[in-house]
Design an enzyme around this catalytic site. Structure first.
Site, PDB file in Angstrom:
ATOM      1  N   SER A   1      16.628  -5.356   5.838  1.00 55.08           N
ATOM      2  CA  SER A   1      17.825  -5.450   5.979  1.00 55.08           C
ATOM      3  C   SER A   1      18.680  -4.158   5.377  1.00 55.08           C
ATOM      4  CB  SER A   1      18.976  -6.702   5.729  1.00 55.08           C
ATOM      5  OG  SER A   1      18.588  -6.986   4.428  1.00 55.08           O
ATOM      6  N   SER A   2      18.053  -3.841   4.132  1.00 54.58           N
ATOM      7  CA  SER A   2      18.760  -2.665   3.378  1.00 54.58           C
ATOM      8  C   SER A   2      18.085  -1.388   3.890  1.00 54.58           C
ATOM      9  CB  SER A   2      18.283  -2.680   1.727  1.00 54.58           C
ATOM     10  OG  SER A   2      16.696  -2.693   1.717  1.00 54.58           O
TER      11      SER A   2
ATOM     12  N   GLY B   1      12.959 -10.661   3.991  1.00 56.01           N
ATOM     13  CA  GLY B   1      11.894  -9.726   4.021  1.00 56.01           C
ATOM     14  C   GLY B   1      11.640  -8.821   5.096  1.00 56.01           C
TER      15      GLY B   1
ATOM     16  N   SER C   1      32.056  -4.989   5.323  1.00 54.04           N
ATOM     17  CA  SER C   1      31.130  -5.656   5.992  1.00 54.04           C
ATOM     18  C   SER C   1      31.606  -6.801   6.733  1.00 54.04           C
ATOM     19  CB  SER C   1      29.881  -5.507   5.071  1.00 54.04           C
ATOM     20  OG  SER C   1      28.947  -6.452   5.801  1.00 54.04           O
TER      21      SER C   1
ATOM     22  N   THR D   1       0.881  -1.322  -0.051  1.00 58.09           N
ATOM     23  CA  THR D   1      -0.014  -0.101   0.038  1.00 58.09           C
ATOM     24  C   THR D   1       0.851   1.142  -0.136  1.00 58.09           C
ATOM     25  OG1 THR D   1      -0.281  -0.037   2.263  1.00 58.09           O
ATOM     26  CG2 THR D   1      -1.978  -1.040   1.164  1.00 58.09           C
ATOM     27  N   ASP D   2       2.279   1.133   0.382  1.00 56.66           N
ATOM     28  CA  ASP D   2       2.923   2.442   0.595  1.00 56.66           C
ATOM     29  C   ASP D   2       3.132   3.076  -0.679  1.00 56.66           C
ATOM     30  OD1 ASP D   2       4.879   0.652  -0.418  1.00 56.66           O
ATOM     31  OD2 ASP D   2       6.390   0.907   1.191  1.00 56.66           O
TER      32      ASP D   2
ATOM     33  N   TYR E   1       8.007  -6.959  -8.182  1.00 56.69           N
ATOM     34  CA  TYR E   1       7.487  -5.895  -7.330  1.00 56.69           C
ATOM     35  C   TYR E   1       7.340  -4.719  -8.218  1.00 56.69           C
ATOM     36  CZ  TYR E   1       7.741  -2.321  -3.865  1.00 56.69           C
ATOM     37  OH  TYR E   1       7.597  -1.448  -2.806  1.00 56.69           O
TER      38      TYR E   1
ATOM     39  N   ASP F   1       9.611   1.072   4.942  1.00 51.45           N
ATOM     40  CA  ASP F   1      10.868   0.416   5.437  1.00 51.45           C
ATOM     41  C   ASP F   1      11.728   1.451   6.011  1.00 51.45           C
ATOM     42  OD1 ASP F   1       9.622  -1.701   4.310  1.00 51.45           O
ATOM     43  OD2 ASP F   1      11.295  -2.082   2.909  1.00 51.45           O
TER      44      ASP F   1
HETATM   45  C1  GLA Z   1       9.094  -4.030   0.189  1.00 52.36           C
HETATM   46  C2  GLA Z   1       9.253  -2.543   0.109  1.00 52.36           C
HETATM   47  C3  GLA Z   1       8.195  -1.496   0.716  1.00 52.36           C
HETATM   48  C4  GLA Z   1       6.845  -2.172   0.623  1.00 52.36           C
HETATM   49  C5  GLA Z   1       6.729  -3.602   0.698  1.00 52.36           C
HETATM   50  C6  GLA Z   1       5.496  -4.228   0.613  1.00 52.36           C
HETATM   51  O1  GLA Z   1       9.143  -4.197   1.789  1.00 52.36           O
HETATM   52  O2  GLA Z   1      10.546  -2.052   0.322  1.00 52.36           O
HETATM   53  O3  GLA Z   1       8.299  -0.266   0.449  1.00 52.36           O
HETATM   54  O4  GLA Z   1       6.163  -1.775  -0.624  1.00 52.36           O
HETATM   55  O5  GLA Z   1       7.874  -4.576   0.090  1.00 52.36           O
HETATM   56  O6  GLA Z   1       4.346  -3.635   1.572  1.00 52.36           O
END
Ligand code: GLA
Length: 389
Positions: free
Chosen positions: A128-129, A125, A69, A37-38, A230, A178
């Site tokens: 980490s980035s 998921g 690293s 949704t973001d 994505y 994130d």
């Molecule tokens: C990844 C993306 C976020 C978001 C999610 C799905 O984590 O980095 O911006 O779109 O997927 O909600």
């Protein structure tokens, strides 16, 4: 200091000789609800995790960035002026991108020596980035005297710059959830973020008193946002919004949804739109459920979110579905995939006393289903945001 913080300092001394000027950190996250949704100007509800990335950093007098690293052999070096879309390669583009974004915003940034260590699982998921970007961003804010960590407005700006690093240098077309979760969360609270205007509020999130646990299950299945899926979901949403004459799908009133679906050209676009609009509504309902301590209601919303992501948005994976199905059969209040999907992690809302049995059942179900990976587990609590370590 935590193990990862100590590891960052030790690596720094070993690679560069002498101590760092300081150590900064930023956390990974799990999203409770509000998936995909973001980038539709929607609502999200993540928590920051205790697991975080640490950056031991010392400014340089020239315009060079050196990176090491603990997870990688060798170092990366890049001149600040050479940072560009896709360059440097691999993980180094995230920290380099943060320097680039700050410079483009008009901030004067020094060259840096950086040593990274992290206990955020990579590729799970759990962002980490964003944790890496946040740790380097926090370091730069302090070392360049930008003061961006002092209040939420500064943190909002820093999170936005970290997102630009991810979009424009690391070339991942993500939304801003994130980075906001990593830099703007509050311990003991979920971050209720409105991606339309960047405003936040903090919703108390502590399951212990209720005898509940948020179990995170890393499926170990590959998760790569870069493989085009994505981006194609994002493009679907933009196409649907444009066919409806809207700036984004956020602008579609849930009461108008059924009618609007009839105006879309493809079944695929109808599915994507239905997911986004109903998911934004579920975030509102989840916040209301948390505010009245209705964890049964919250669990139902988790599961409804998963079904929508699986069937309408088509971003789940067999391993994620195995976790959700097994958890629900084992008495969990709700379960769903979290993050971008196609692998990565799921979350399960469950009574504490059921955790051990659930873990076993999920392990067993992976074997029975013939999944190549083994699941790993941890219990998530809502931790604080990035800053000095
Ligand atoms: C990844 C993306 C976020 C978001 C999610 C799905 O984590 O980095 O911006 O779109 O997927 O909600």
């Amino acid at each position: 200091m935590t193990d990862a913080a100590t590891a960052a300092v030790e690596l720094f001394e070993q690679v560069y000789g002498g101590p760092p000027a300081g150590v900064w950190q930023s956390p990974g996250r799990v999203n409770l609800i509000g998936e995909h949704t973001d980038y539709n100007d929607g609502l999200v509800l993540p928590i920051a995790l205790p697991q975080r990335t640490f950056a031991a950093v010392r400014p340089r007098t020239d315009r060079r960035l050196r990176l090491a690293s603990s997870g990688q052999t060798g170092q990366t070096e890049v001149e600040l002026d050479q940072i560009a879309p896709g360059h440097p390669a691999d993980w180094a583009r995230y920290p380099a991108g943060v320097l680039w974004a700050l410079a483009r915003a008009g901030h004067i940034t020094p060259g840096l020596d950086v040593a990274i260590a992290s206990d955020v699982p990579i590729g799970a998921g759990l962002s980490s980035s964003a944790a890496l970007e946040g740790a380097v961003g926090a370091a730069l804010s302090d070392l360049a005297g930008l003061g961006l960590l002092a209040d939420d407005e500064g943190r909002r700006q820093l999170a936005e710059l970290c997102q630009q690093a991810e979009n424009e240098i690391a070339l991942a077309p993500t939304g801003g959830m994130d980075q906001a979760a990593s830099l703007r969360s509050r311990a003991g609270h979920a971050l209720y973020l409105d991606c339309a205007d960047g405003s936040v509020s903090h919703v108390p999130f502590d399951l212990t008193a209720a005898g509940m646990v948020l179990l995170v299950v890393d499926t170990g299945a590959t998760h790569a946002l870069g493989d085009g899926q994505y981006g194609s979901r994002r493009a679907d949403c933009e196409q649907a919004a444009s066919q409806l004459g809207l700036h984004s799908l956020r602008a579609l009133d849930p009461a108008e949804l059924e009618h609007a679906l009839g105006d879309l050209s493809h079944q695929r676009l109808r599915q994507r739109t239905r997911h986004v609009v109903t998911e934004i509504e579920r975030v509102r309902q989840a916040v209301a459920a948390l505010e009245r301590s209705d964890l049964v209601g919250l669990g139902r919303l988790f599961t409804a979110s998963h079904l929508s992501l699986r069937d309408d948005y088509e971003v789940s994976a067999p391993e994620l579905d195995t976790v959700v199905d097994t958890a629900l059969a084992g008495g969990a209040l709700g379960a769903r995939m979290t993050g971008g999907g196609f692998g990565g992690s799921a979350i399960v809302l469950t009574p504490t006393e059921a955790v051990a049995e659930l873990r076993q059942a999920i392990d067993q179900a992976f074997l029975q289903a013939g999944h190549a990976s083994r699941p790993t587990f941890f219990e998530a609590v809502a931790a604080g945001p990035g800053g000095p370590a």
